[in-house]
Design an enzyme around this catalytic site. Sequence first.
Site, PDB file in Angstrom:
ATOM      1  N   TYR A  54       0.829  -1.219   0.000  1.00  9.73           N
ATOM      2  CA  TYR A  54       0.000   0.000   0.000  1.00  9.73           C
ATOM      3  C   TYR A  54       0.860   1.265   0.000  1.00  9.73           C
ATOM      4  O   TYR A  54       0.437   2.290  -0.547  1.00  9.73           O
ATOM      5  CB  TYR A  54      -1.014  -0.027   1.149  1.00  9.73           C
ATOM      6  N   ARG A  57       1.379   1.845  -3.574  1.00 13.80           N
ATOM      7  CA  ARG A  57       0.153   2.374  -4.193  1.00 13.80           C
ATOM      8  C   ARG A  57       0.022   3.877  -3.880  1.00 13.80           C
ATOM      9  O   ARG A  57      -0.369   4.670  -4.701  1.00 13.80           O
ATOM     10  CB  ARG A  57      -1.094   1.657  -3.666  1.00 13.80           C
ATOM     11  N   GLN A  87     -15.361   2.383  -5.884  1.00  8.71           N
ATOM     12  CA  GLN A  87     -14.637   1.255  -5.298  1.00  8.71           C
ATOM     13  C   GLN A  87     -13.161   1.613  -5.183  1.00  8.71           C
ATOM     14  O   GLN A  87     -12.377   0.857  -4.621  1.00  8.71           O
ATOM     15  CB  GLN A  87     -14.777   0.020  -6.192  1.00  8.71           C
ATOM     16  N   ASN A  88     -12.799   2.764  -5.749  1.00 10.13           N
ATOM     17  CA  ASN A  88     -11.380   3.133  -5.784  1.00 10.13           C
ATOM     18  C   ASN A  88     -10.928   3.696  -4.446  1.00 10.13           C
ATOM     19  O   ASN A  88     -11.671   4.405  -3.775  1.00 10.13           O
ATOM     20  CB  ASN A  88     -11.128   4.162  -6.887  1.00 10.13           C
ATOM     21  N   ASP A  90      -8.167   5.562  -4.342  1.00  8.63           N
ATOM     22  CA  ASP A  90      -7.485   6.838  -4.600  1.00  8.63           C
ATOM     23  C   ASP A  90      -8.444   7.991  -4.300  1.00  8.63           C
ATOM     24  O   ASP A  90      -9.634   7.786  -4.079  1.00  8.63           O
ATOM     25  CB  ASP A  90      -6.961   6.888  -6.057  1.00  8.63           C
ATOM     26  N   HIS A 105     -14.509   0.915  -0.603  1.00  9.21           N
ATOM     27  CA  HIS A 105     -13.406   0.020  -0.244  1.00  9.21           C
ATOM     28  C   HIS A 105     -12.291   0.718   0.533  1.00  9.21           C
ATOM     29  O   HIS A 105     -11.177   0.214   0.586  1.00  9.21           O
ATOM     30  CB  HIS A 105     -12.838  -0.654  -1.515  1.00  9.21           C
ATOM     31  N   THR A 174     -15.531  -0.633 -14.144  1.00  5.35           N
ATOM     32  CA  THR A 174     -15.462  -1.727 -13.162  1.00  5.35           C
ATOM     33  C   THR A 174     -15.884  -3.016 -13.845  1.00  5.35           C
ATOM     34  O   THR A 174     -16.841  -3.024 -14.629  1.00  5.35           O
ATOM     35  CB  THR A 174     -16.328  -1.470 -11.901  1.00  5.35           C
TER      36      THR A 174
HETATM   37  N1  APR Z   1     -11.655   3.602 -18.911  1.00  2.00           N
HETATM   38  C1  APR Z   1     -12.743   2.886 -18.508  1.00  2.00           C
HETATM   39  N2  APR Z   1     -12.679   1.596 -18.130  1.00  2.00           N
HETATM   40  C2  APR Z   1     -11.480   0.985 -18.195  1.00  2.00           C
HETATM   41  C3  APR Z   1     -10.318   1.641 -18.644  1.00  2.00           C
HETATM   42  C4  APR Z   1     -10.435   3.024 -19.010  1.00  2.00           C
HETATM   43  N3  APR Z   1      -9.394   3.744 -19.437  1.00  2.00           N
HETATM   44  N4  APR Z   1      -9.276   0.761 -18.589  1.00  2.00           N
HETATM   45  C5  APR Z   1      -9.786  -0.408 -18.130  1.00  2.00           C
HETATM   46  N5  APR Z   1     -11.111  -0.279 -17.890  1.00  2.00           N
HETATM   47  C6  APR Z   1     -12.066  -1.263 -17.370  1.00  2.00           C
HETATM   48  C7  APR Z   1     -11.739  -2.702 -17.660  1.00  2.00           C
HETATM   49  O1  APR Z   1     -12.235  -3.068 -18.956  1.00  2.00           O
HETATM   50  C8  APR Z   1     -12.461  -3.422 -16.530  1.00  2.00           C
HETATM   51  O2  APR Z   1     -13.815  -3.720 -16.877  1.00  2.00           O
HETATM   52  O3  APR Z   1     -12.037  -1.150 -15.966  1.00  2.00           O
HETATM   53  C9  APR Z   1     -12.447  -2.397 -15.397  1.00  2.00           C
HETATM   54  C10 APR Z   1     -11.479  -2.706 -14.274  1.00  2.00           C
HETATM   55  O4  APR Z   1     -11.905  -3.861 -13.607  1.00  2.00           O
HETATM   56  P1  APR Z   1     -11.107  -4.399 -12.322  1.00  2.00           P
HETATM   57  O5  APR Z   1      -9.639  -4.381 -12.593  1.00  2.00           O
HETATM   58  O6  APR Z   1     -11.716  -5.691 -11.937  1.00  2.00           O
HETATM   59  O7  APR Z   1     -11.369  -3.285 -11.184  1.00  2.00           O
HETATM   60  P2  APR Z   1     -12.647  -3.075 -10.264  1.00  2.00           P
HETATM   61  O8  APR Z   1     -13.887  -3.562 -10.908  1.00  2.00           O
HETATM   62  O9  APR Z   1     -12.595  -1.660  -9.810  1.00  2.00           O
HETATM   63  O10 APR Z   1     -12.307  -4.007  -9.042  1.00  2.00           O
HETATM   64  C11 APR Z   1     -13.196  -4.030  -7.945  1.00  2.00           C
HETATM   65  O11 APR Z   1     -11.727  -5.434  -6.721  1.00  2.00           O
HETATM   66  O12 APR Z   1      -9.601  -6.009  -6.171  1.00  2.00           O
HETATM   67  C12 APR Z   1     -10.700  -5.359  -5.748  1.00  2.00           C
HETATM   68  O13 APR Z   1     -10.907  -3.793  -4.054  1.00  2.00           O
HETATM   69  C13 APR Z   1     -10.481  -3.922  -5.395  1.00  2.00           C
HETATM   70  O14 APR Z   1     -12.005  -2.070  -5.693  1.00  2.00           O
HETATM   71  C14 APR Z   1     -11.411  -3.186  -6.319  1.00  2.00           C
HETATM   72  C15 APR Z   1     -12.453  -4.233  -6.660  1.00  2.00           C
END
Ligand code: APR
Length: 232
Positions: A54, A57, A87-88, A90, A105, A174
Site C-alpha cells: 500500500y 500504491r 470502489q477506488n 485513490d 473500499h 469496473t
Molecule cells: N476507462 C474505462 N474503463 C477501463 C479503462 C479506461 N481507461 N481501462 C480499463 N477499464 C475497465 C476494464 O475493462 C475493466 O472492466 O475497468 C475495469 C477494471 O476492472 P477491475 O480491474 O476488476 O477493477 P474493479 O472492478 O474496480 O475491481 C473491484 O476489486 O480487487 C478489488 O478492491 C479492489 O475495488 C477493487 C475491486
Amino acid sequence: MQKKLVVLTGAGMSAESGIATFRDSGGLWDQYPVEQVATPEGFEADPELVLNFYNMRRRELLKAKPNEGHIGLVGLESHFDVTIITQNIDNLHEQAGSKKVLHLHGELMKARSTGDESLIYDIDPQQCDIRLGDLCGKGFQLRPHIVWFGEAVPMIQEAEEITRRADIFVIIGTSMNVYPAAGLLQDVRKNVPVYLIDPKDVFTSRYDIHHIQKKASEGVRELKKMLFRNSY
Ligand code: APR
C-alpha cells in the site's frame, strides 16, 4: 429539483491517470497474490509486505492527477445532483472537485488503528508511508484504511440507499466482479436508465444498459451528450 445521478466507479476510472487496474492483463492481481496483500490473513502473516504494497500504491497516487473523466463528472454537477460511489481507494474524484464521494473500499490516504477501528487518521503526503511500529493514540499498530477481501463493507448500506434514490445510474470502469459493490445494480429502480462506460464488455444482470464502449475520459464526454440529448 435536480435529478439524482449516481455514478459507480471502479479502477478503470483512474486508468488514464496511470493507476493500474486489478483484473486487466498485467493488472495488480497478476503481479501480486491478492490473498497475500489484500486479506486480513495476509496482513497477519506478513504485515510489512502488506504495508509496503500500500505504500507503493500511495506513492503512485501522489504522482497521479485526475483525468478528463474525473473532471467531466464534476461538470455534471451543474445539471444534476451527482453522487459518486467509488470502489477506488485513490482520491482523484475529490482532487477533481466532486462534492459527494462515498468510498466503498476505503481510502489510501488514511490509516486506521488495528485495535480500535474508530481511530482513523489522514496520512500526511510528506510522510506517505505506514511503517511497522507506527502506532495509533492507544498504542496499536496502524494499518491502511482499506476494506480487504473477507472484511465487512461498512459503507454498503448508505450506498444502497443512495442507489435506490437514483434517477439515472452510471457505471464506469469496473468489471463488476466484486460483491457487494456489483450487487448495487440490483438496487437501481426498474425504469431508471443505466449507462456503462467501459472499453470492454462487462457482464451485468441488466439487459437494457446503454453501453458506451470507450475509455473513461471519452466515455464521459459521450455520456454528457447522451444525457442532454435525452434532456434528463
Ligand atoms: N476507462 C474505462 N474503463 C477501463 C479503462 C479506461 N481507461 N481501462 C480499463 N477499464 C475497465 C476494464 O475493462 C475493466 O472492466 O475497468 C475495469 C477494471 O476492472 P477491475 O480491474 O476488476 O477493477 P474493479 O472492478 O474496480 O475491481 C473491484 O476489486 O480487487 C478489488 O478492491 C479492489 O475495488 C477493487 C475491486
